[in-house]
Each structure stands twice: as C-alpha cells, then as structure tokens.
Design a protein around this motif. Sequence first.
Motif, PDB file in Angstrom:
ATOM      1  N   HIS A 266     -12.494  20.817   3.717  1.00 30.29           N
ATOM      2  CA  HIS A 266     -13.854  20.278   3.829  1.00 30.29           C
ATOM      3  C   HIS A 266     -13.907  19.154   4.866  1.00 30.29           C
ATOM      4  CE1 HIS A 266     -17.817  18.901   2.791  1.00 30.29           C
ATOM      5  NE2 HIS A 266     -17.378  17.759   2.322  1.00 30.29           N
ATOM      6  N   LEU A 267     -12.933  18.243   4.800  1.00 33.18           N
ATOM      7  CA  LEU A 267     -12.887  17.167   5.797  1.00 33.18           C
ATOM      8  C   LEU A 267     -12.764  17.758   7.201  1.00 33.18           C
ATOM      9  CD1 LEU A 267     -12.592  14.254   6.785  1.00 33.18           C
ATOM     10  CD2 LEU A 267     -10.176  14.325   6.093  1.00 33.18           C
ATOM     11  N   GLY A 268     -11.877  18.731   7.349  1.00 30.66           N
ATOM     12  CA  GLY A 268     -11.706  19.369   8.655  1.00 30.66           C
ATOM     13  C   GLY A 268     -12.982  20.051   9.122  1.00 30.66           C
ATOM     14  N   CYS A 269     -13.669  20.737   8.208  1.00 29.76           N
ATOM     15  CA  CYS A 269     -14.915  21.430   8.572  1.00 29.76           C
ATOM     16  C   CYS A 269     -16.005  20.432   8.948  1.00 29.76           C
ATOM     17  CB  CYS A 269     -15.380  22.325   7.421  1.00 29.76           C
ATOM     18  SG  CYS A 269     -14.366  23.808   7.191  1.00 29.76           S
ATOM     19  N   CYS A 270     -16.033  19.274   8.290  1.00 33.18           N
ATOM     20  CA  CYS A 270     -17.032  18.250   8.625  1.00 33.18           C
ATOM     21  C   CYS A 270     -16.791  17.717  10.039  1.00 33.18           C
ATOM     22  CB  CYS A 270     -16.991  17.105   7.611  1.00 33.18           C
ATOM     23  SG  CYS A 270     -17.627  17.565   5.980  1.00 33.18           S
ATOM     24  N   ILE A 271     -15.522  17.459  10.365  1.00 35.25           N
ATOM     25  CA  ILE A 271     -15.197  16.979  11.716  1.00 35.25           C
ATOM     26  C   ILE A 271     -15.540  18.055  12.746  1.00 35.25           C
ATOM     27  CG2 ILE A 271     -13.276  16.326  13.240  1.00 35.25           C
ATOM     28  CD1 ILE A 271     -12.004  14.970  10.746  1.00 35.25           C
ATOM     29  N   ASP A 272     -15.228  19.298  12.416  1.00 36.08           N
ATOM     30  CA  ASP A 272     -15.529  20.417  13.317  1.00 36.08           C
ATOM     31  C   ASP A 272     -17.048  20.554  13.518  1.00 36.08           C
ATOM     32  OD1 ASP A 272     -14.161  22.841  14.637  1.00 36.08           O
ATOM     33  OD2 ASP A 272     -15.807  23.756  13.524  1.00 36.08           O
ATOM     34  N   LEU A 273     -17.807  20.358  12.437  1.00 36.99           N
ATOM     35  CA  LEU A 273     -19.268  20.404  12.545  1.00 36.99           C
ATOM     36  C   LEU A 273     -19.772  19.288  13.469  1.00 36.99           C
ATOM     37  CD1 LEU A 273     -22.053  21.560  11.318  1.00 36.99           C
ATOM     38  CD2 LEU A 273     -22.001  19.437   9.971  1.00 36.99           C
ATOM     39  N   ALA A 274     -19.213  18.091  13.295  1.00 35.49           N
ATOM     40  CA  ALA A 274     -19.630  16.958  14.133  1.00 35.49           C
ATOM     41  C   ALA A 274     -19.439  17.308  15.612  1.00 35.49           C
ATOM     42  CB  ALA A 274     -18.843  15.708  13.756  1.00 35.49           C
TER      43      ALA A 274
ATOM     44  N   VAL B  97     -18.272  11.110   7.800  1.00 36.31           N
ATOM     45  CA  VAL B  97     -18.547  12.021   8.915  1.00 36.31           C
ATOM     46  C   VAL B  97     -19.894  12.717   8.706  1.00 36.31           C
ATOM     47  CG1 VAL B  97     -17.747  14.082  10.146  1.00 36.31           C
ATOM     48  CG2 VAL B  97     -16.091  12.360   9.368  1.00 36.31           C
ATOM     49  N   LEU B  98     -20.135  13.210   7.484  1.00 42.03           N
ATOM     50  CA  LEU B  98     -21.408  13.888   7.198  1.00 42.03           C
ATOM     51  C   LEU B  98     -22.588  12.946   7.372  1.00 42.03           C
ATOM     52  CD1 LEU B  98     -20.748  16.145   4.059  1.00 42.03           C
ATOM     53  CD2 LEU B  98     -21.195  16.852   6.425  1.00 42.03           C
ATOM     54  N   ASP B  99     -22.419  11.706   6.902  1.00 43.25           N
ATOM     55  CA  ASP B  99     -23.493  10.716   7.026  1.00 43.25           C
ATOM     56  C   ASP B  99     -23.804  10.434   8.497  1.00 43.25           C
ATOM     57  OD1 ASP B  99     -25.202   8.544   5.755  1.00 43.25           O
ATOM     58  OD2 ASP B  99     -23.969   7.376   7.154  1.00 43.25           O
ATOM     59  N   THR B 100     -22.767  10.377   9.316  1.00 45.06           N
ATOM     60  CA  THR B 100     -22.972  10.138  10.746  1.00 45.06           C
ATOM     61  C   THR B 100     -23.734  11.303  11.379  1.00 45.06           C
ATOM     62  OG1 THR B 100     -20.968   8.800  10.884  1.00 45.06           O
ATOM     63  CG2 THR B 100     -21.793   9.725  12.949  1.00 45.06           C
ATOM     64  N   VAL B 101     -23.351  12.528  11.030  1.00 47.67           N
ATOM     65  CA  VAL B 101     -24.034  13.706  11.584  1.00 47.67           C
ATOM     66  C   VAL B 101     -25.504  13.719  11.141  1.00 47.67           C
ATOM     67  CG1 VAL B 101     -24.114  16.238  11.618  1.00 47.67           C
ATOM     68  CG2 VAL B 101     -21.915  15.054  11.738  1.00 47.67           C
ATOM     69  N   ALA B 102     -25.734  13.371   9.860  1.00 47.93           N
ATOM     70  CA  ALA B 102     -27.089  13.449   9.309  1.00 47.93           C
ATOM     71  C   ALA B 102     -27.996  12.344   9.845  1.00 47.93           C
ATOM     72  CB  ALA B 102     -27.034  13.375   7.783  1.00 47.93           C
ATOM     73  N   ARG B 103     -27.459  11.131   9.984  1.00 48.69           N
ATOM     74  CA  ARG B 103     -28.325   9.977  10.269  1.00 48.69           C
ATOM     75  C   ARG B 103     -28.209   9.441  11.688  1.00 48.69           C
ATOM     76  NH1 ARG B 103     -26.552   5.825   6.310  1.00 48.69           N
ATOM     77  NH2 ARG B 103     -28.132   4.576   7.354  1.00 48.69           N
ATOM     78  N   HIS B 104     -27.129   9.762  12.377  1.00 50.41           N
ATOM     79  CA  HIS B 104     -26.918   9.204  13.717  1.00 50.41           C
ATOM     80  C   HIS B 104     -26.492  10.302  14.683  1.00 50.41           C
ATOM     81  CE1 HIS B 104     -27.174   5.325  11.726  1.00 50.41           C
ATOM     82  NE2 HIS B 104     -26.222   5.705  10.900  1.00 50.41           N
ATOM     83  N   PRO B 105     -27.399  11.212  15.004  1.00 48.24           N
ATOM     84  CA  PRO B 105     -27.029  12.342  15.873  1.00 48.24           C
ATOM     85  C   PRO B 105     -26.356  11.877  17.165  1.00 48.24           C
ATOM     86  CG  PRO B 105     -29.245  12.633  15.014  1.00 48.24           C
ATOM     87  CD  PRO B 105     -28.813  11.245  14.621  1.00 48.24           C
ATOM     88  N   GLY B 106     -25.242  12.489  17.477  1.00 49.30           N
ATOM     89  CA  GLY B 106     -24.566  12.200  18.732  1.00 49.30           C
ATOM     90  C   GLY B 106     -23.641  10.999  18.721  1.00 49.30           C
TER      91      GLY B 106
ATOM     92  N   THR C 231     -23.403  24.993   8.447  1.00 46.24           N
ATOM     93  CA  THR C 231     -24.445  24.062   8.873  1.00 46.24           C
ATOM     94  C   THR C 231     -24.243  22.730   8.155  1.00 46.24           C
ATOM     95  OG1 THR C 231     -25.924  24.640   7.061  1.00 46.24           O
ATOM     96  CG2 THR C 231     -26.069  25.989   9.068  1.00 46.24           C
ATOM     97  N   LEU C 232     -24.986  21.728   8.601  1.00 48.03           N
ATOM     98  CA  LEU C 232     -24.939  20.432   7.919  1.00 48.03           C
ATOM     99  C   LEU C 232     -25.315  20.602   6.449  1.00 48.03           C
ATOM    100  CD1 LEU C 232     -24.695  17.347   7.839  1.00 48.03           C
ATOM    101  CD2 LEU C 232     -27.049  17.217   8.692  1.00 48.03           C
ATOM    102  N   ALA C 233     -26.358  21.380   6.182  1.00 50.69           N
ATOM    103  CA  ALA C 233     -26.796  21.580   4.787  1.00 50.69           C
ATOM    104  C   ALA C 233     -25.693  22.244   3.956  1.00 50.69           C
ATOM    105  CB  ALA C 233     -28.068  22.423   4.760  1.00 50.69           C
ATOM    106  N   ASP C 234     -24.990  23.215   4.544  1.00 51.80           N
ATOM    107  CA  ASP C 234     -23.886  23.869   3.825  1.00 51.80           C
ATOM    108  C   ASP C 234     -22.815  22.857   3.425  1.00 51.80           C
ATOM    109  OD1 ASP C 234     -24.942  26.423   4.173  1.00 51.80           O
ATOM    110  OD2 ASP C 234     -23.912  26.710   6.089  1.00 51.80           O
ATOM    111  N   LEU C 235     -22.464  22.009   4.387  1.00 48.08           N
ATOM    112  CA  LEU C 235     -21.369  21.070   4.120  1.00 48.08           C
ATOM    113  C   LEU C 235     -21.818  19.946   3.197  1.00 48.08           C
ATOM    114  CD1 LEU C 235     -19.575  21.101   7.581  1.00 48.08           C
ATOM    115  CD2 LEU C 235     -18.738  21.988   5.409  1.00 48.08           C
ATOM    116  N   GLN C 236     -23.098  19.603   3.224  1.00 49.12           N
ATOM    117  CA  GLN C 236     -23.610  18.627   2.252  1.00 49.12           C
ATOM    118  C   GLN C 236     -23.566  19.223   0.841  1.00 49.12           C
ATOM    119  OE1 GLN C 236     -27.339  17.869   4.300  1.00 49.12           O
ATOM    120  NE2 GLN C 236     -26.682  15.797   4.886  1.00 49.12           N
ATOM    121  N   ALA C 237     -23.894  20.522   0.737  1.00 49.61           N
ATOM    122  CA  ALA C 237     -23.824  21.189  -0.575  1.00 49.61           C
ATOM    123  C   ALA C 237     -22.374  21.276  -1.046  1.00 49.61           C
ATOM    124  CB  ALA C 237     -24.441  22.583  -0.480  1.00 49.61           C
ATOM    125  N   GLU C 238     -21.477  21.616  -0.119  1.00 47.72           N
ATOM    126  CA  GLU C 238     -20.054  21.663  -0.457  1.00 47.72           C
ATOM    127  C   GLU C 238     -19.581  20.293  -0.931  1.00 47.72           C
ATOM    128  OE1 GLU C 238     -17.794  23.909  -0.725  1.00 47.72           O
ATOM    129  OE2 GLU C 238     -15.822  23.150  -0.161  1.00 47.72           O
TER     130      GLU C 238
END
Lengths: 296, 237
Positions: B96-104, B58-67, A238-245
């Motif tokens: 981690h970078l790959g997982c963030c992109i995959d999450l996005a 990438v994480l900041d974009t997912v958190a603050r700018h959905p889509g 989840t987003l929270a998981d990856l933020q914690a990571e």
Amino acid sequence: MNNALSFAECSARERIAALFDAGSFHEWLPPSARVMSPHLAQLGVPSAFDDGVAVGRARLGGQPVFVAAQEGEFMGGGVGEVHGAKLVGLFQRALRDRPSAVVLLAESGGVRLHEANAGLIAVSEVMRALLDVRNAGIPVIVLIGGRNGCFGGMGIVARCADHLVISDTGRLAMSGPEVIEASHGVEEFDARDRALVWRTTGGKHRYLLGDADQIVADEVPAFREAALRALGASRPLTLADLQAEHRLLAQRLAAGAGADDAVELWQQLGITNAQQVPDLNAAQVHELRQPAAATS
Amino acid sequence: MIWSEVVRQLFGEVAHVSADGDFLSGSAVLDGQTVTVVGTTQHAPIGYALALRQAAVVLDTVARHPGRPILLLIDTQGQQLRRHDELLGINRAMAHLGCCIDLARRQGHRVIGLVYDQALSGGFITSGLIADACYALPDAEIRVMRIPAMARVTKLPEARLAALSLTNPVFAPGVENYVRMGGVRGLWGTADQPDLAAGLRAALADASTADQRAADGRARGGRLLAADVVQQVLAAA
C-alpha cells in the motif's frame, strides 16, 4: 477427494503446460538460451539455465496472455539479477504489446540472498514495472500455490497486482516464521507449530482477510478456472481506491489490536464459525467471507 | 547524521518537520517551493502501522497539495520481524505504501528518497527504491542483510562472504556500491559538493520519472546484465 493435478507438486513449467490452453506457451529466453546468473558461480553455487523463472506468451481461454512462472525448486524461487530482469522485461513487453493479461505464477522467498544487493534492486524494479502494466489497464493476475509460498519482496509485489488467487495450501506473507523465530525467539513465533504458521500466513487466512480475491483447492484446473474468471479484472489505482484501501487497512489495525491469533482476528472481522476454519476446505472457506472484506 | 541536522542543512530554518517516536513528518520550503517530508528515524523497524502512517502522509499530499514534491527520509533496520505484523498482513501494508508513492508519481509529484543513515531490505523496497530516484549521504549504509545472518541463511562460509563484500558491489554494504549498481542515483554531501540543498535542488529539477536504474547499473559497471536481459525479453522472437 479426487485425482486432479496438484499445483503445489508441479514444477513451474508443468504448471504452465497444464494451466494455459494446450500447447499455447511460447517461452522467451528458454533454458537453451542459457541466460544465467553472473553471481552464483563465484560462490560455488549451481546455476540454472533459466535462472529459476520461465517467461513467455500463451493463451488462456483463447485470449492472448503473458506468463511468468517462478521455479521454487531453484533457490526457493529467489529473485536475482537475471530472474528479476526477465520479469521486468515481460512487464515492459506487456506494456508495449498489450496482451489481455499478465499471469504471474509466484513462488518465491523474495530477494535471492546470494545476489544480495542486486536482488533487492531487482525486486523493486519488478514492482515498478508491474504497476506500470496495472495502471495501463492490463490486469496482472497473481497465482500462489507453490510449496515455498510467496514471501519477502515478492509478497509485496503480489499485493501490487490487480487480482490475487491463492490455494488453501498456499502461503503469502513477508518474513518467514523461521526468520522471525531466529530474530525474536520461539515465544514470538514457533516456526515448528504448523497450525500456527498456516493460520498466520496460509491461504485461508489471506482470503478471509481479503488479501486474496479467490481461494481455490490445490488443483491446477481450479487455478485455471480462477485465472479465467479474473480475465478482464483490470483495476488501475486511483486516489479514491487507495484512500479506500487505507481505511480498510486502518480498520484492520484497530480490529487486530485485541487479537493475538488469527481466530480472534477473524472473529473481530465478523467471520462466523471462526474456530472451524482450520478444518474447512477451500470451497467452504470461500462461502465464509463477508462482502465487507472485499479487496481494494 | 541525525535527521534534524539533515533537515536543517536541506532547508535551513524554513522547516516544520517533527518526530513522533521513530516516525518523521512535516513540510519544509526550498527556494519558495513547499516539500512534504516523511520518513523514519532511530533505525526504525517498518511494521504494519508505520507503513500506514507514511502512506497517510503521501495520500494527504496527493489529495490536498497537487504536485507538491515529496522527500522520503530513510533510516530503517528493515521490516518489523513480528508475528502480529505478519498476522495483519505487513506485506499488504508495505505494498500500500509503495502504491501510494507510485500514485503520487503518476499524479505529477516528484518523489525523492534520501538514505541519511541506514537502509535494509524490506524497509527500503517500498520507500526509497520506489521513489523517482533515491540518493544517499556518503556515510550511510545500505544492505539486504548483515553478513553473519546471510551466511546462516545461504549456508555459505561467512569468511567467503566477508571477503567478497570487500570487492564485489553485490555483497558490499557501502552506498557507493548501490550507486554503481544503479539503485542509488547519486550521493549528496560529498567532498566535491558538500551542500545537501544543492543535491535536493538538482534532484527536484530532474523531471525524468522512468526507471533508469538498470541502465545506470550497466553504464556504471556495477550491474552488467539486468538492462541487457530486459532488452532480450523485449526483442525475443
């Protein structure tokens, strides 16, 4: 010590036979199917009838699982076009058939350079297929204990899994010491300094940092027990998981700024008796890890 | 092409992308749609810290700018070959970078990669190669390793590898070969279609997020076995 079967000294198929429930392994595209690399023959390099990886289904503690085991004796477990596609097929089949887990016995130098571009794309396909399975709630469990370690793209793939088990003689990293020495000199990384290599890439280091969830002795039964414990350890991201990571990895970067060697980094991360770690066995190292070092 | 010219041709003047050393980040607007831009320049070696910096965007974009779509601008010599990065766990930072992109992607962001200069091996696996689709400029270069180093590691004659690299897409560094193998979906800024913005516009409009690279490799004749082997595993008794 004792006479338990060494994981490192087994072949990929010996590991499967000894680790999963007796006689339960059923292989897909076995050597008799001769699904082989299309690229090696033109280089005058011997091919393998299984392209260096066995995939199939088995049982673990009675539970149905899917299995892949890379053979380190064939091209160092390097991922070529067919080898990678067998792994992708296994993960896609897991997505369809929903076994209790996918267990990957990883032993690989990463991309098989003899297949260069095709191997690079294949590793990235494996990564995406693995993450599809993980995010579908099917745990992917990676076991690392082969003599060739788990390097390059497969070192990244391993860290995409739900759960990672490593032996104290296993190794997990990105670039091998020889590659770094060739690139930046012996002062940067002396690949012949075995103690330094183990402190930097070895199972104890990876466990103490939290990069591995479990550390075990180099024994097939120990890997089996660890894999049994990991069944049900599904962790979709989840987003929270990856933020914690991200926070954990940023803290590590800061802690590592003043640490040139693993011992200093362990001390920075609050590991007691850091100096003694190289002399400890897997069970003793298991006792050392701080709760704060838990993985993502 | 330098990164600022790529951004100018893609977005005109409506772009706020800046370089901090070899790290690129910011946002830009295409057809009224804001796009996150993140990447590297100067053939950056991707180390632990640079992987984290990209992941943060990438994480900041997912958190603050959905889509909001994400464009990865790729110019790298590969992973950082340093002992300190290995000590810290560069493989985990890259994963981690790959997982963030995959999450996005899973959260509905379009993620597009563009190799605008060069891409090598470890620096590419968790950027362009894990995007929804990766594109390239025609004069970009993608490879796993240079021929002399590859000859050293594989113990194969350099002349043989050099000869193969002229005819065999598996060894050749040109982006056309990655297109044939399916690793790159297409080229932007070709003689037929010089408009880079048109390339990005079409990529963003393509809503498919399934990994179609093996099928592309077969259809284009550059990677003939991968898709069939996947199907064989799926169908095996």
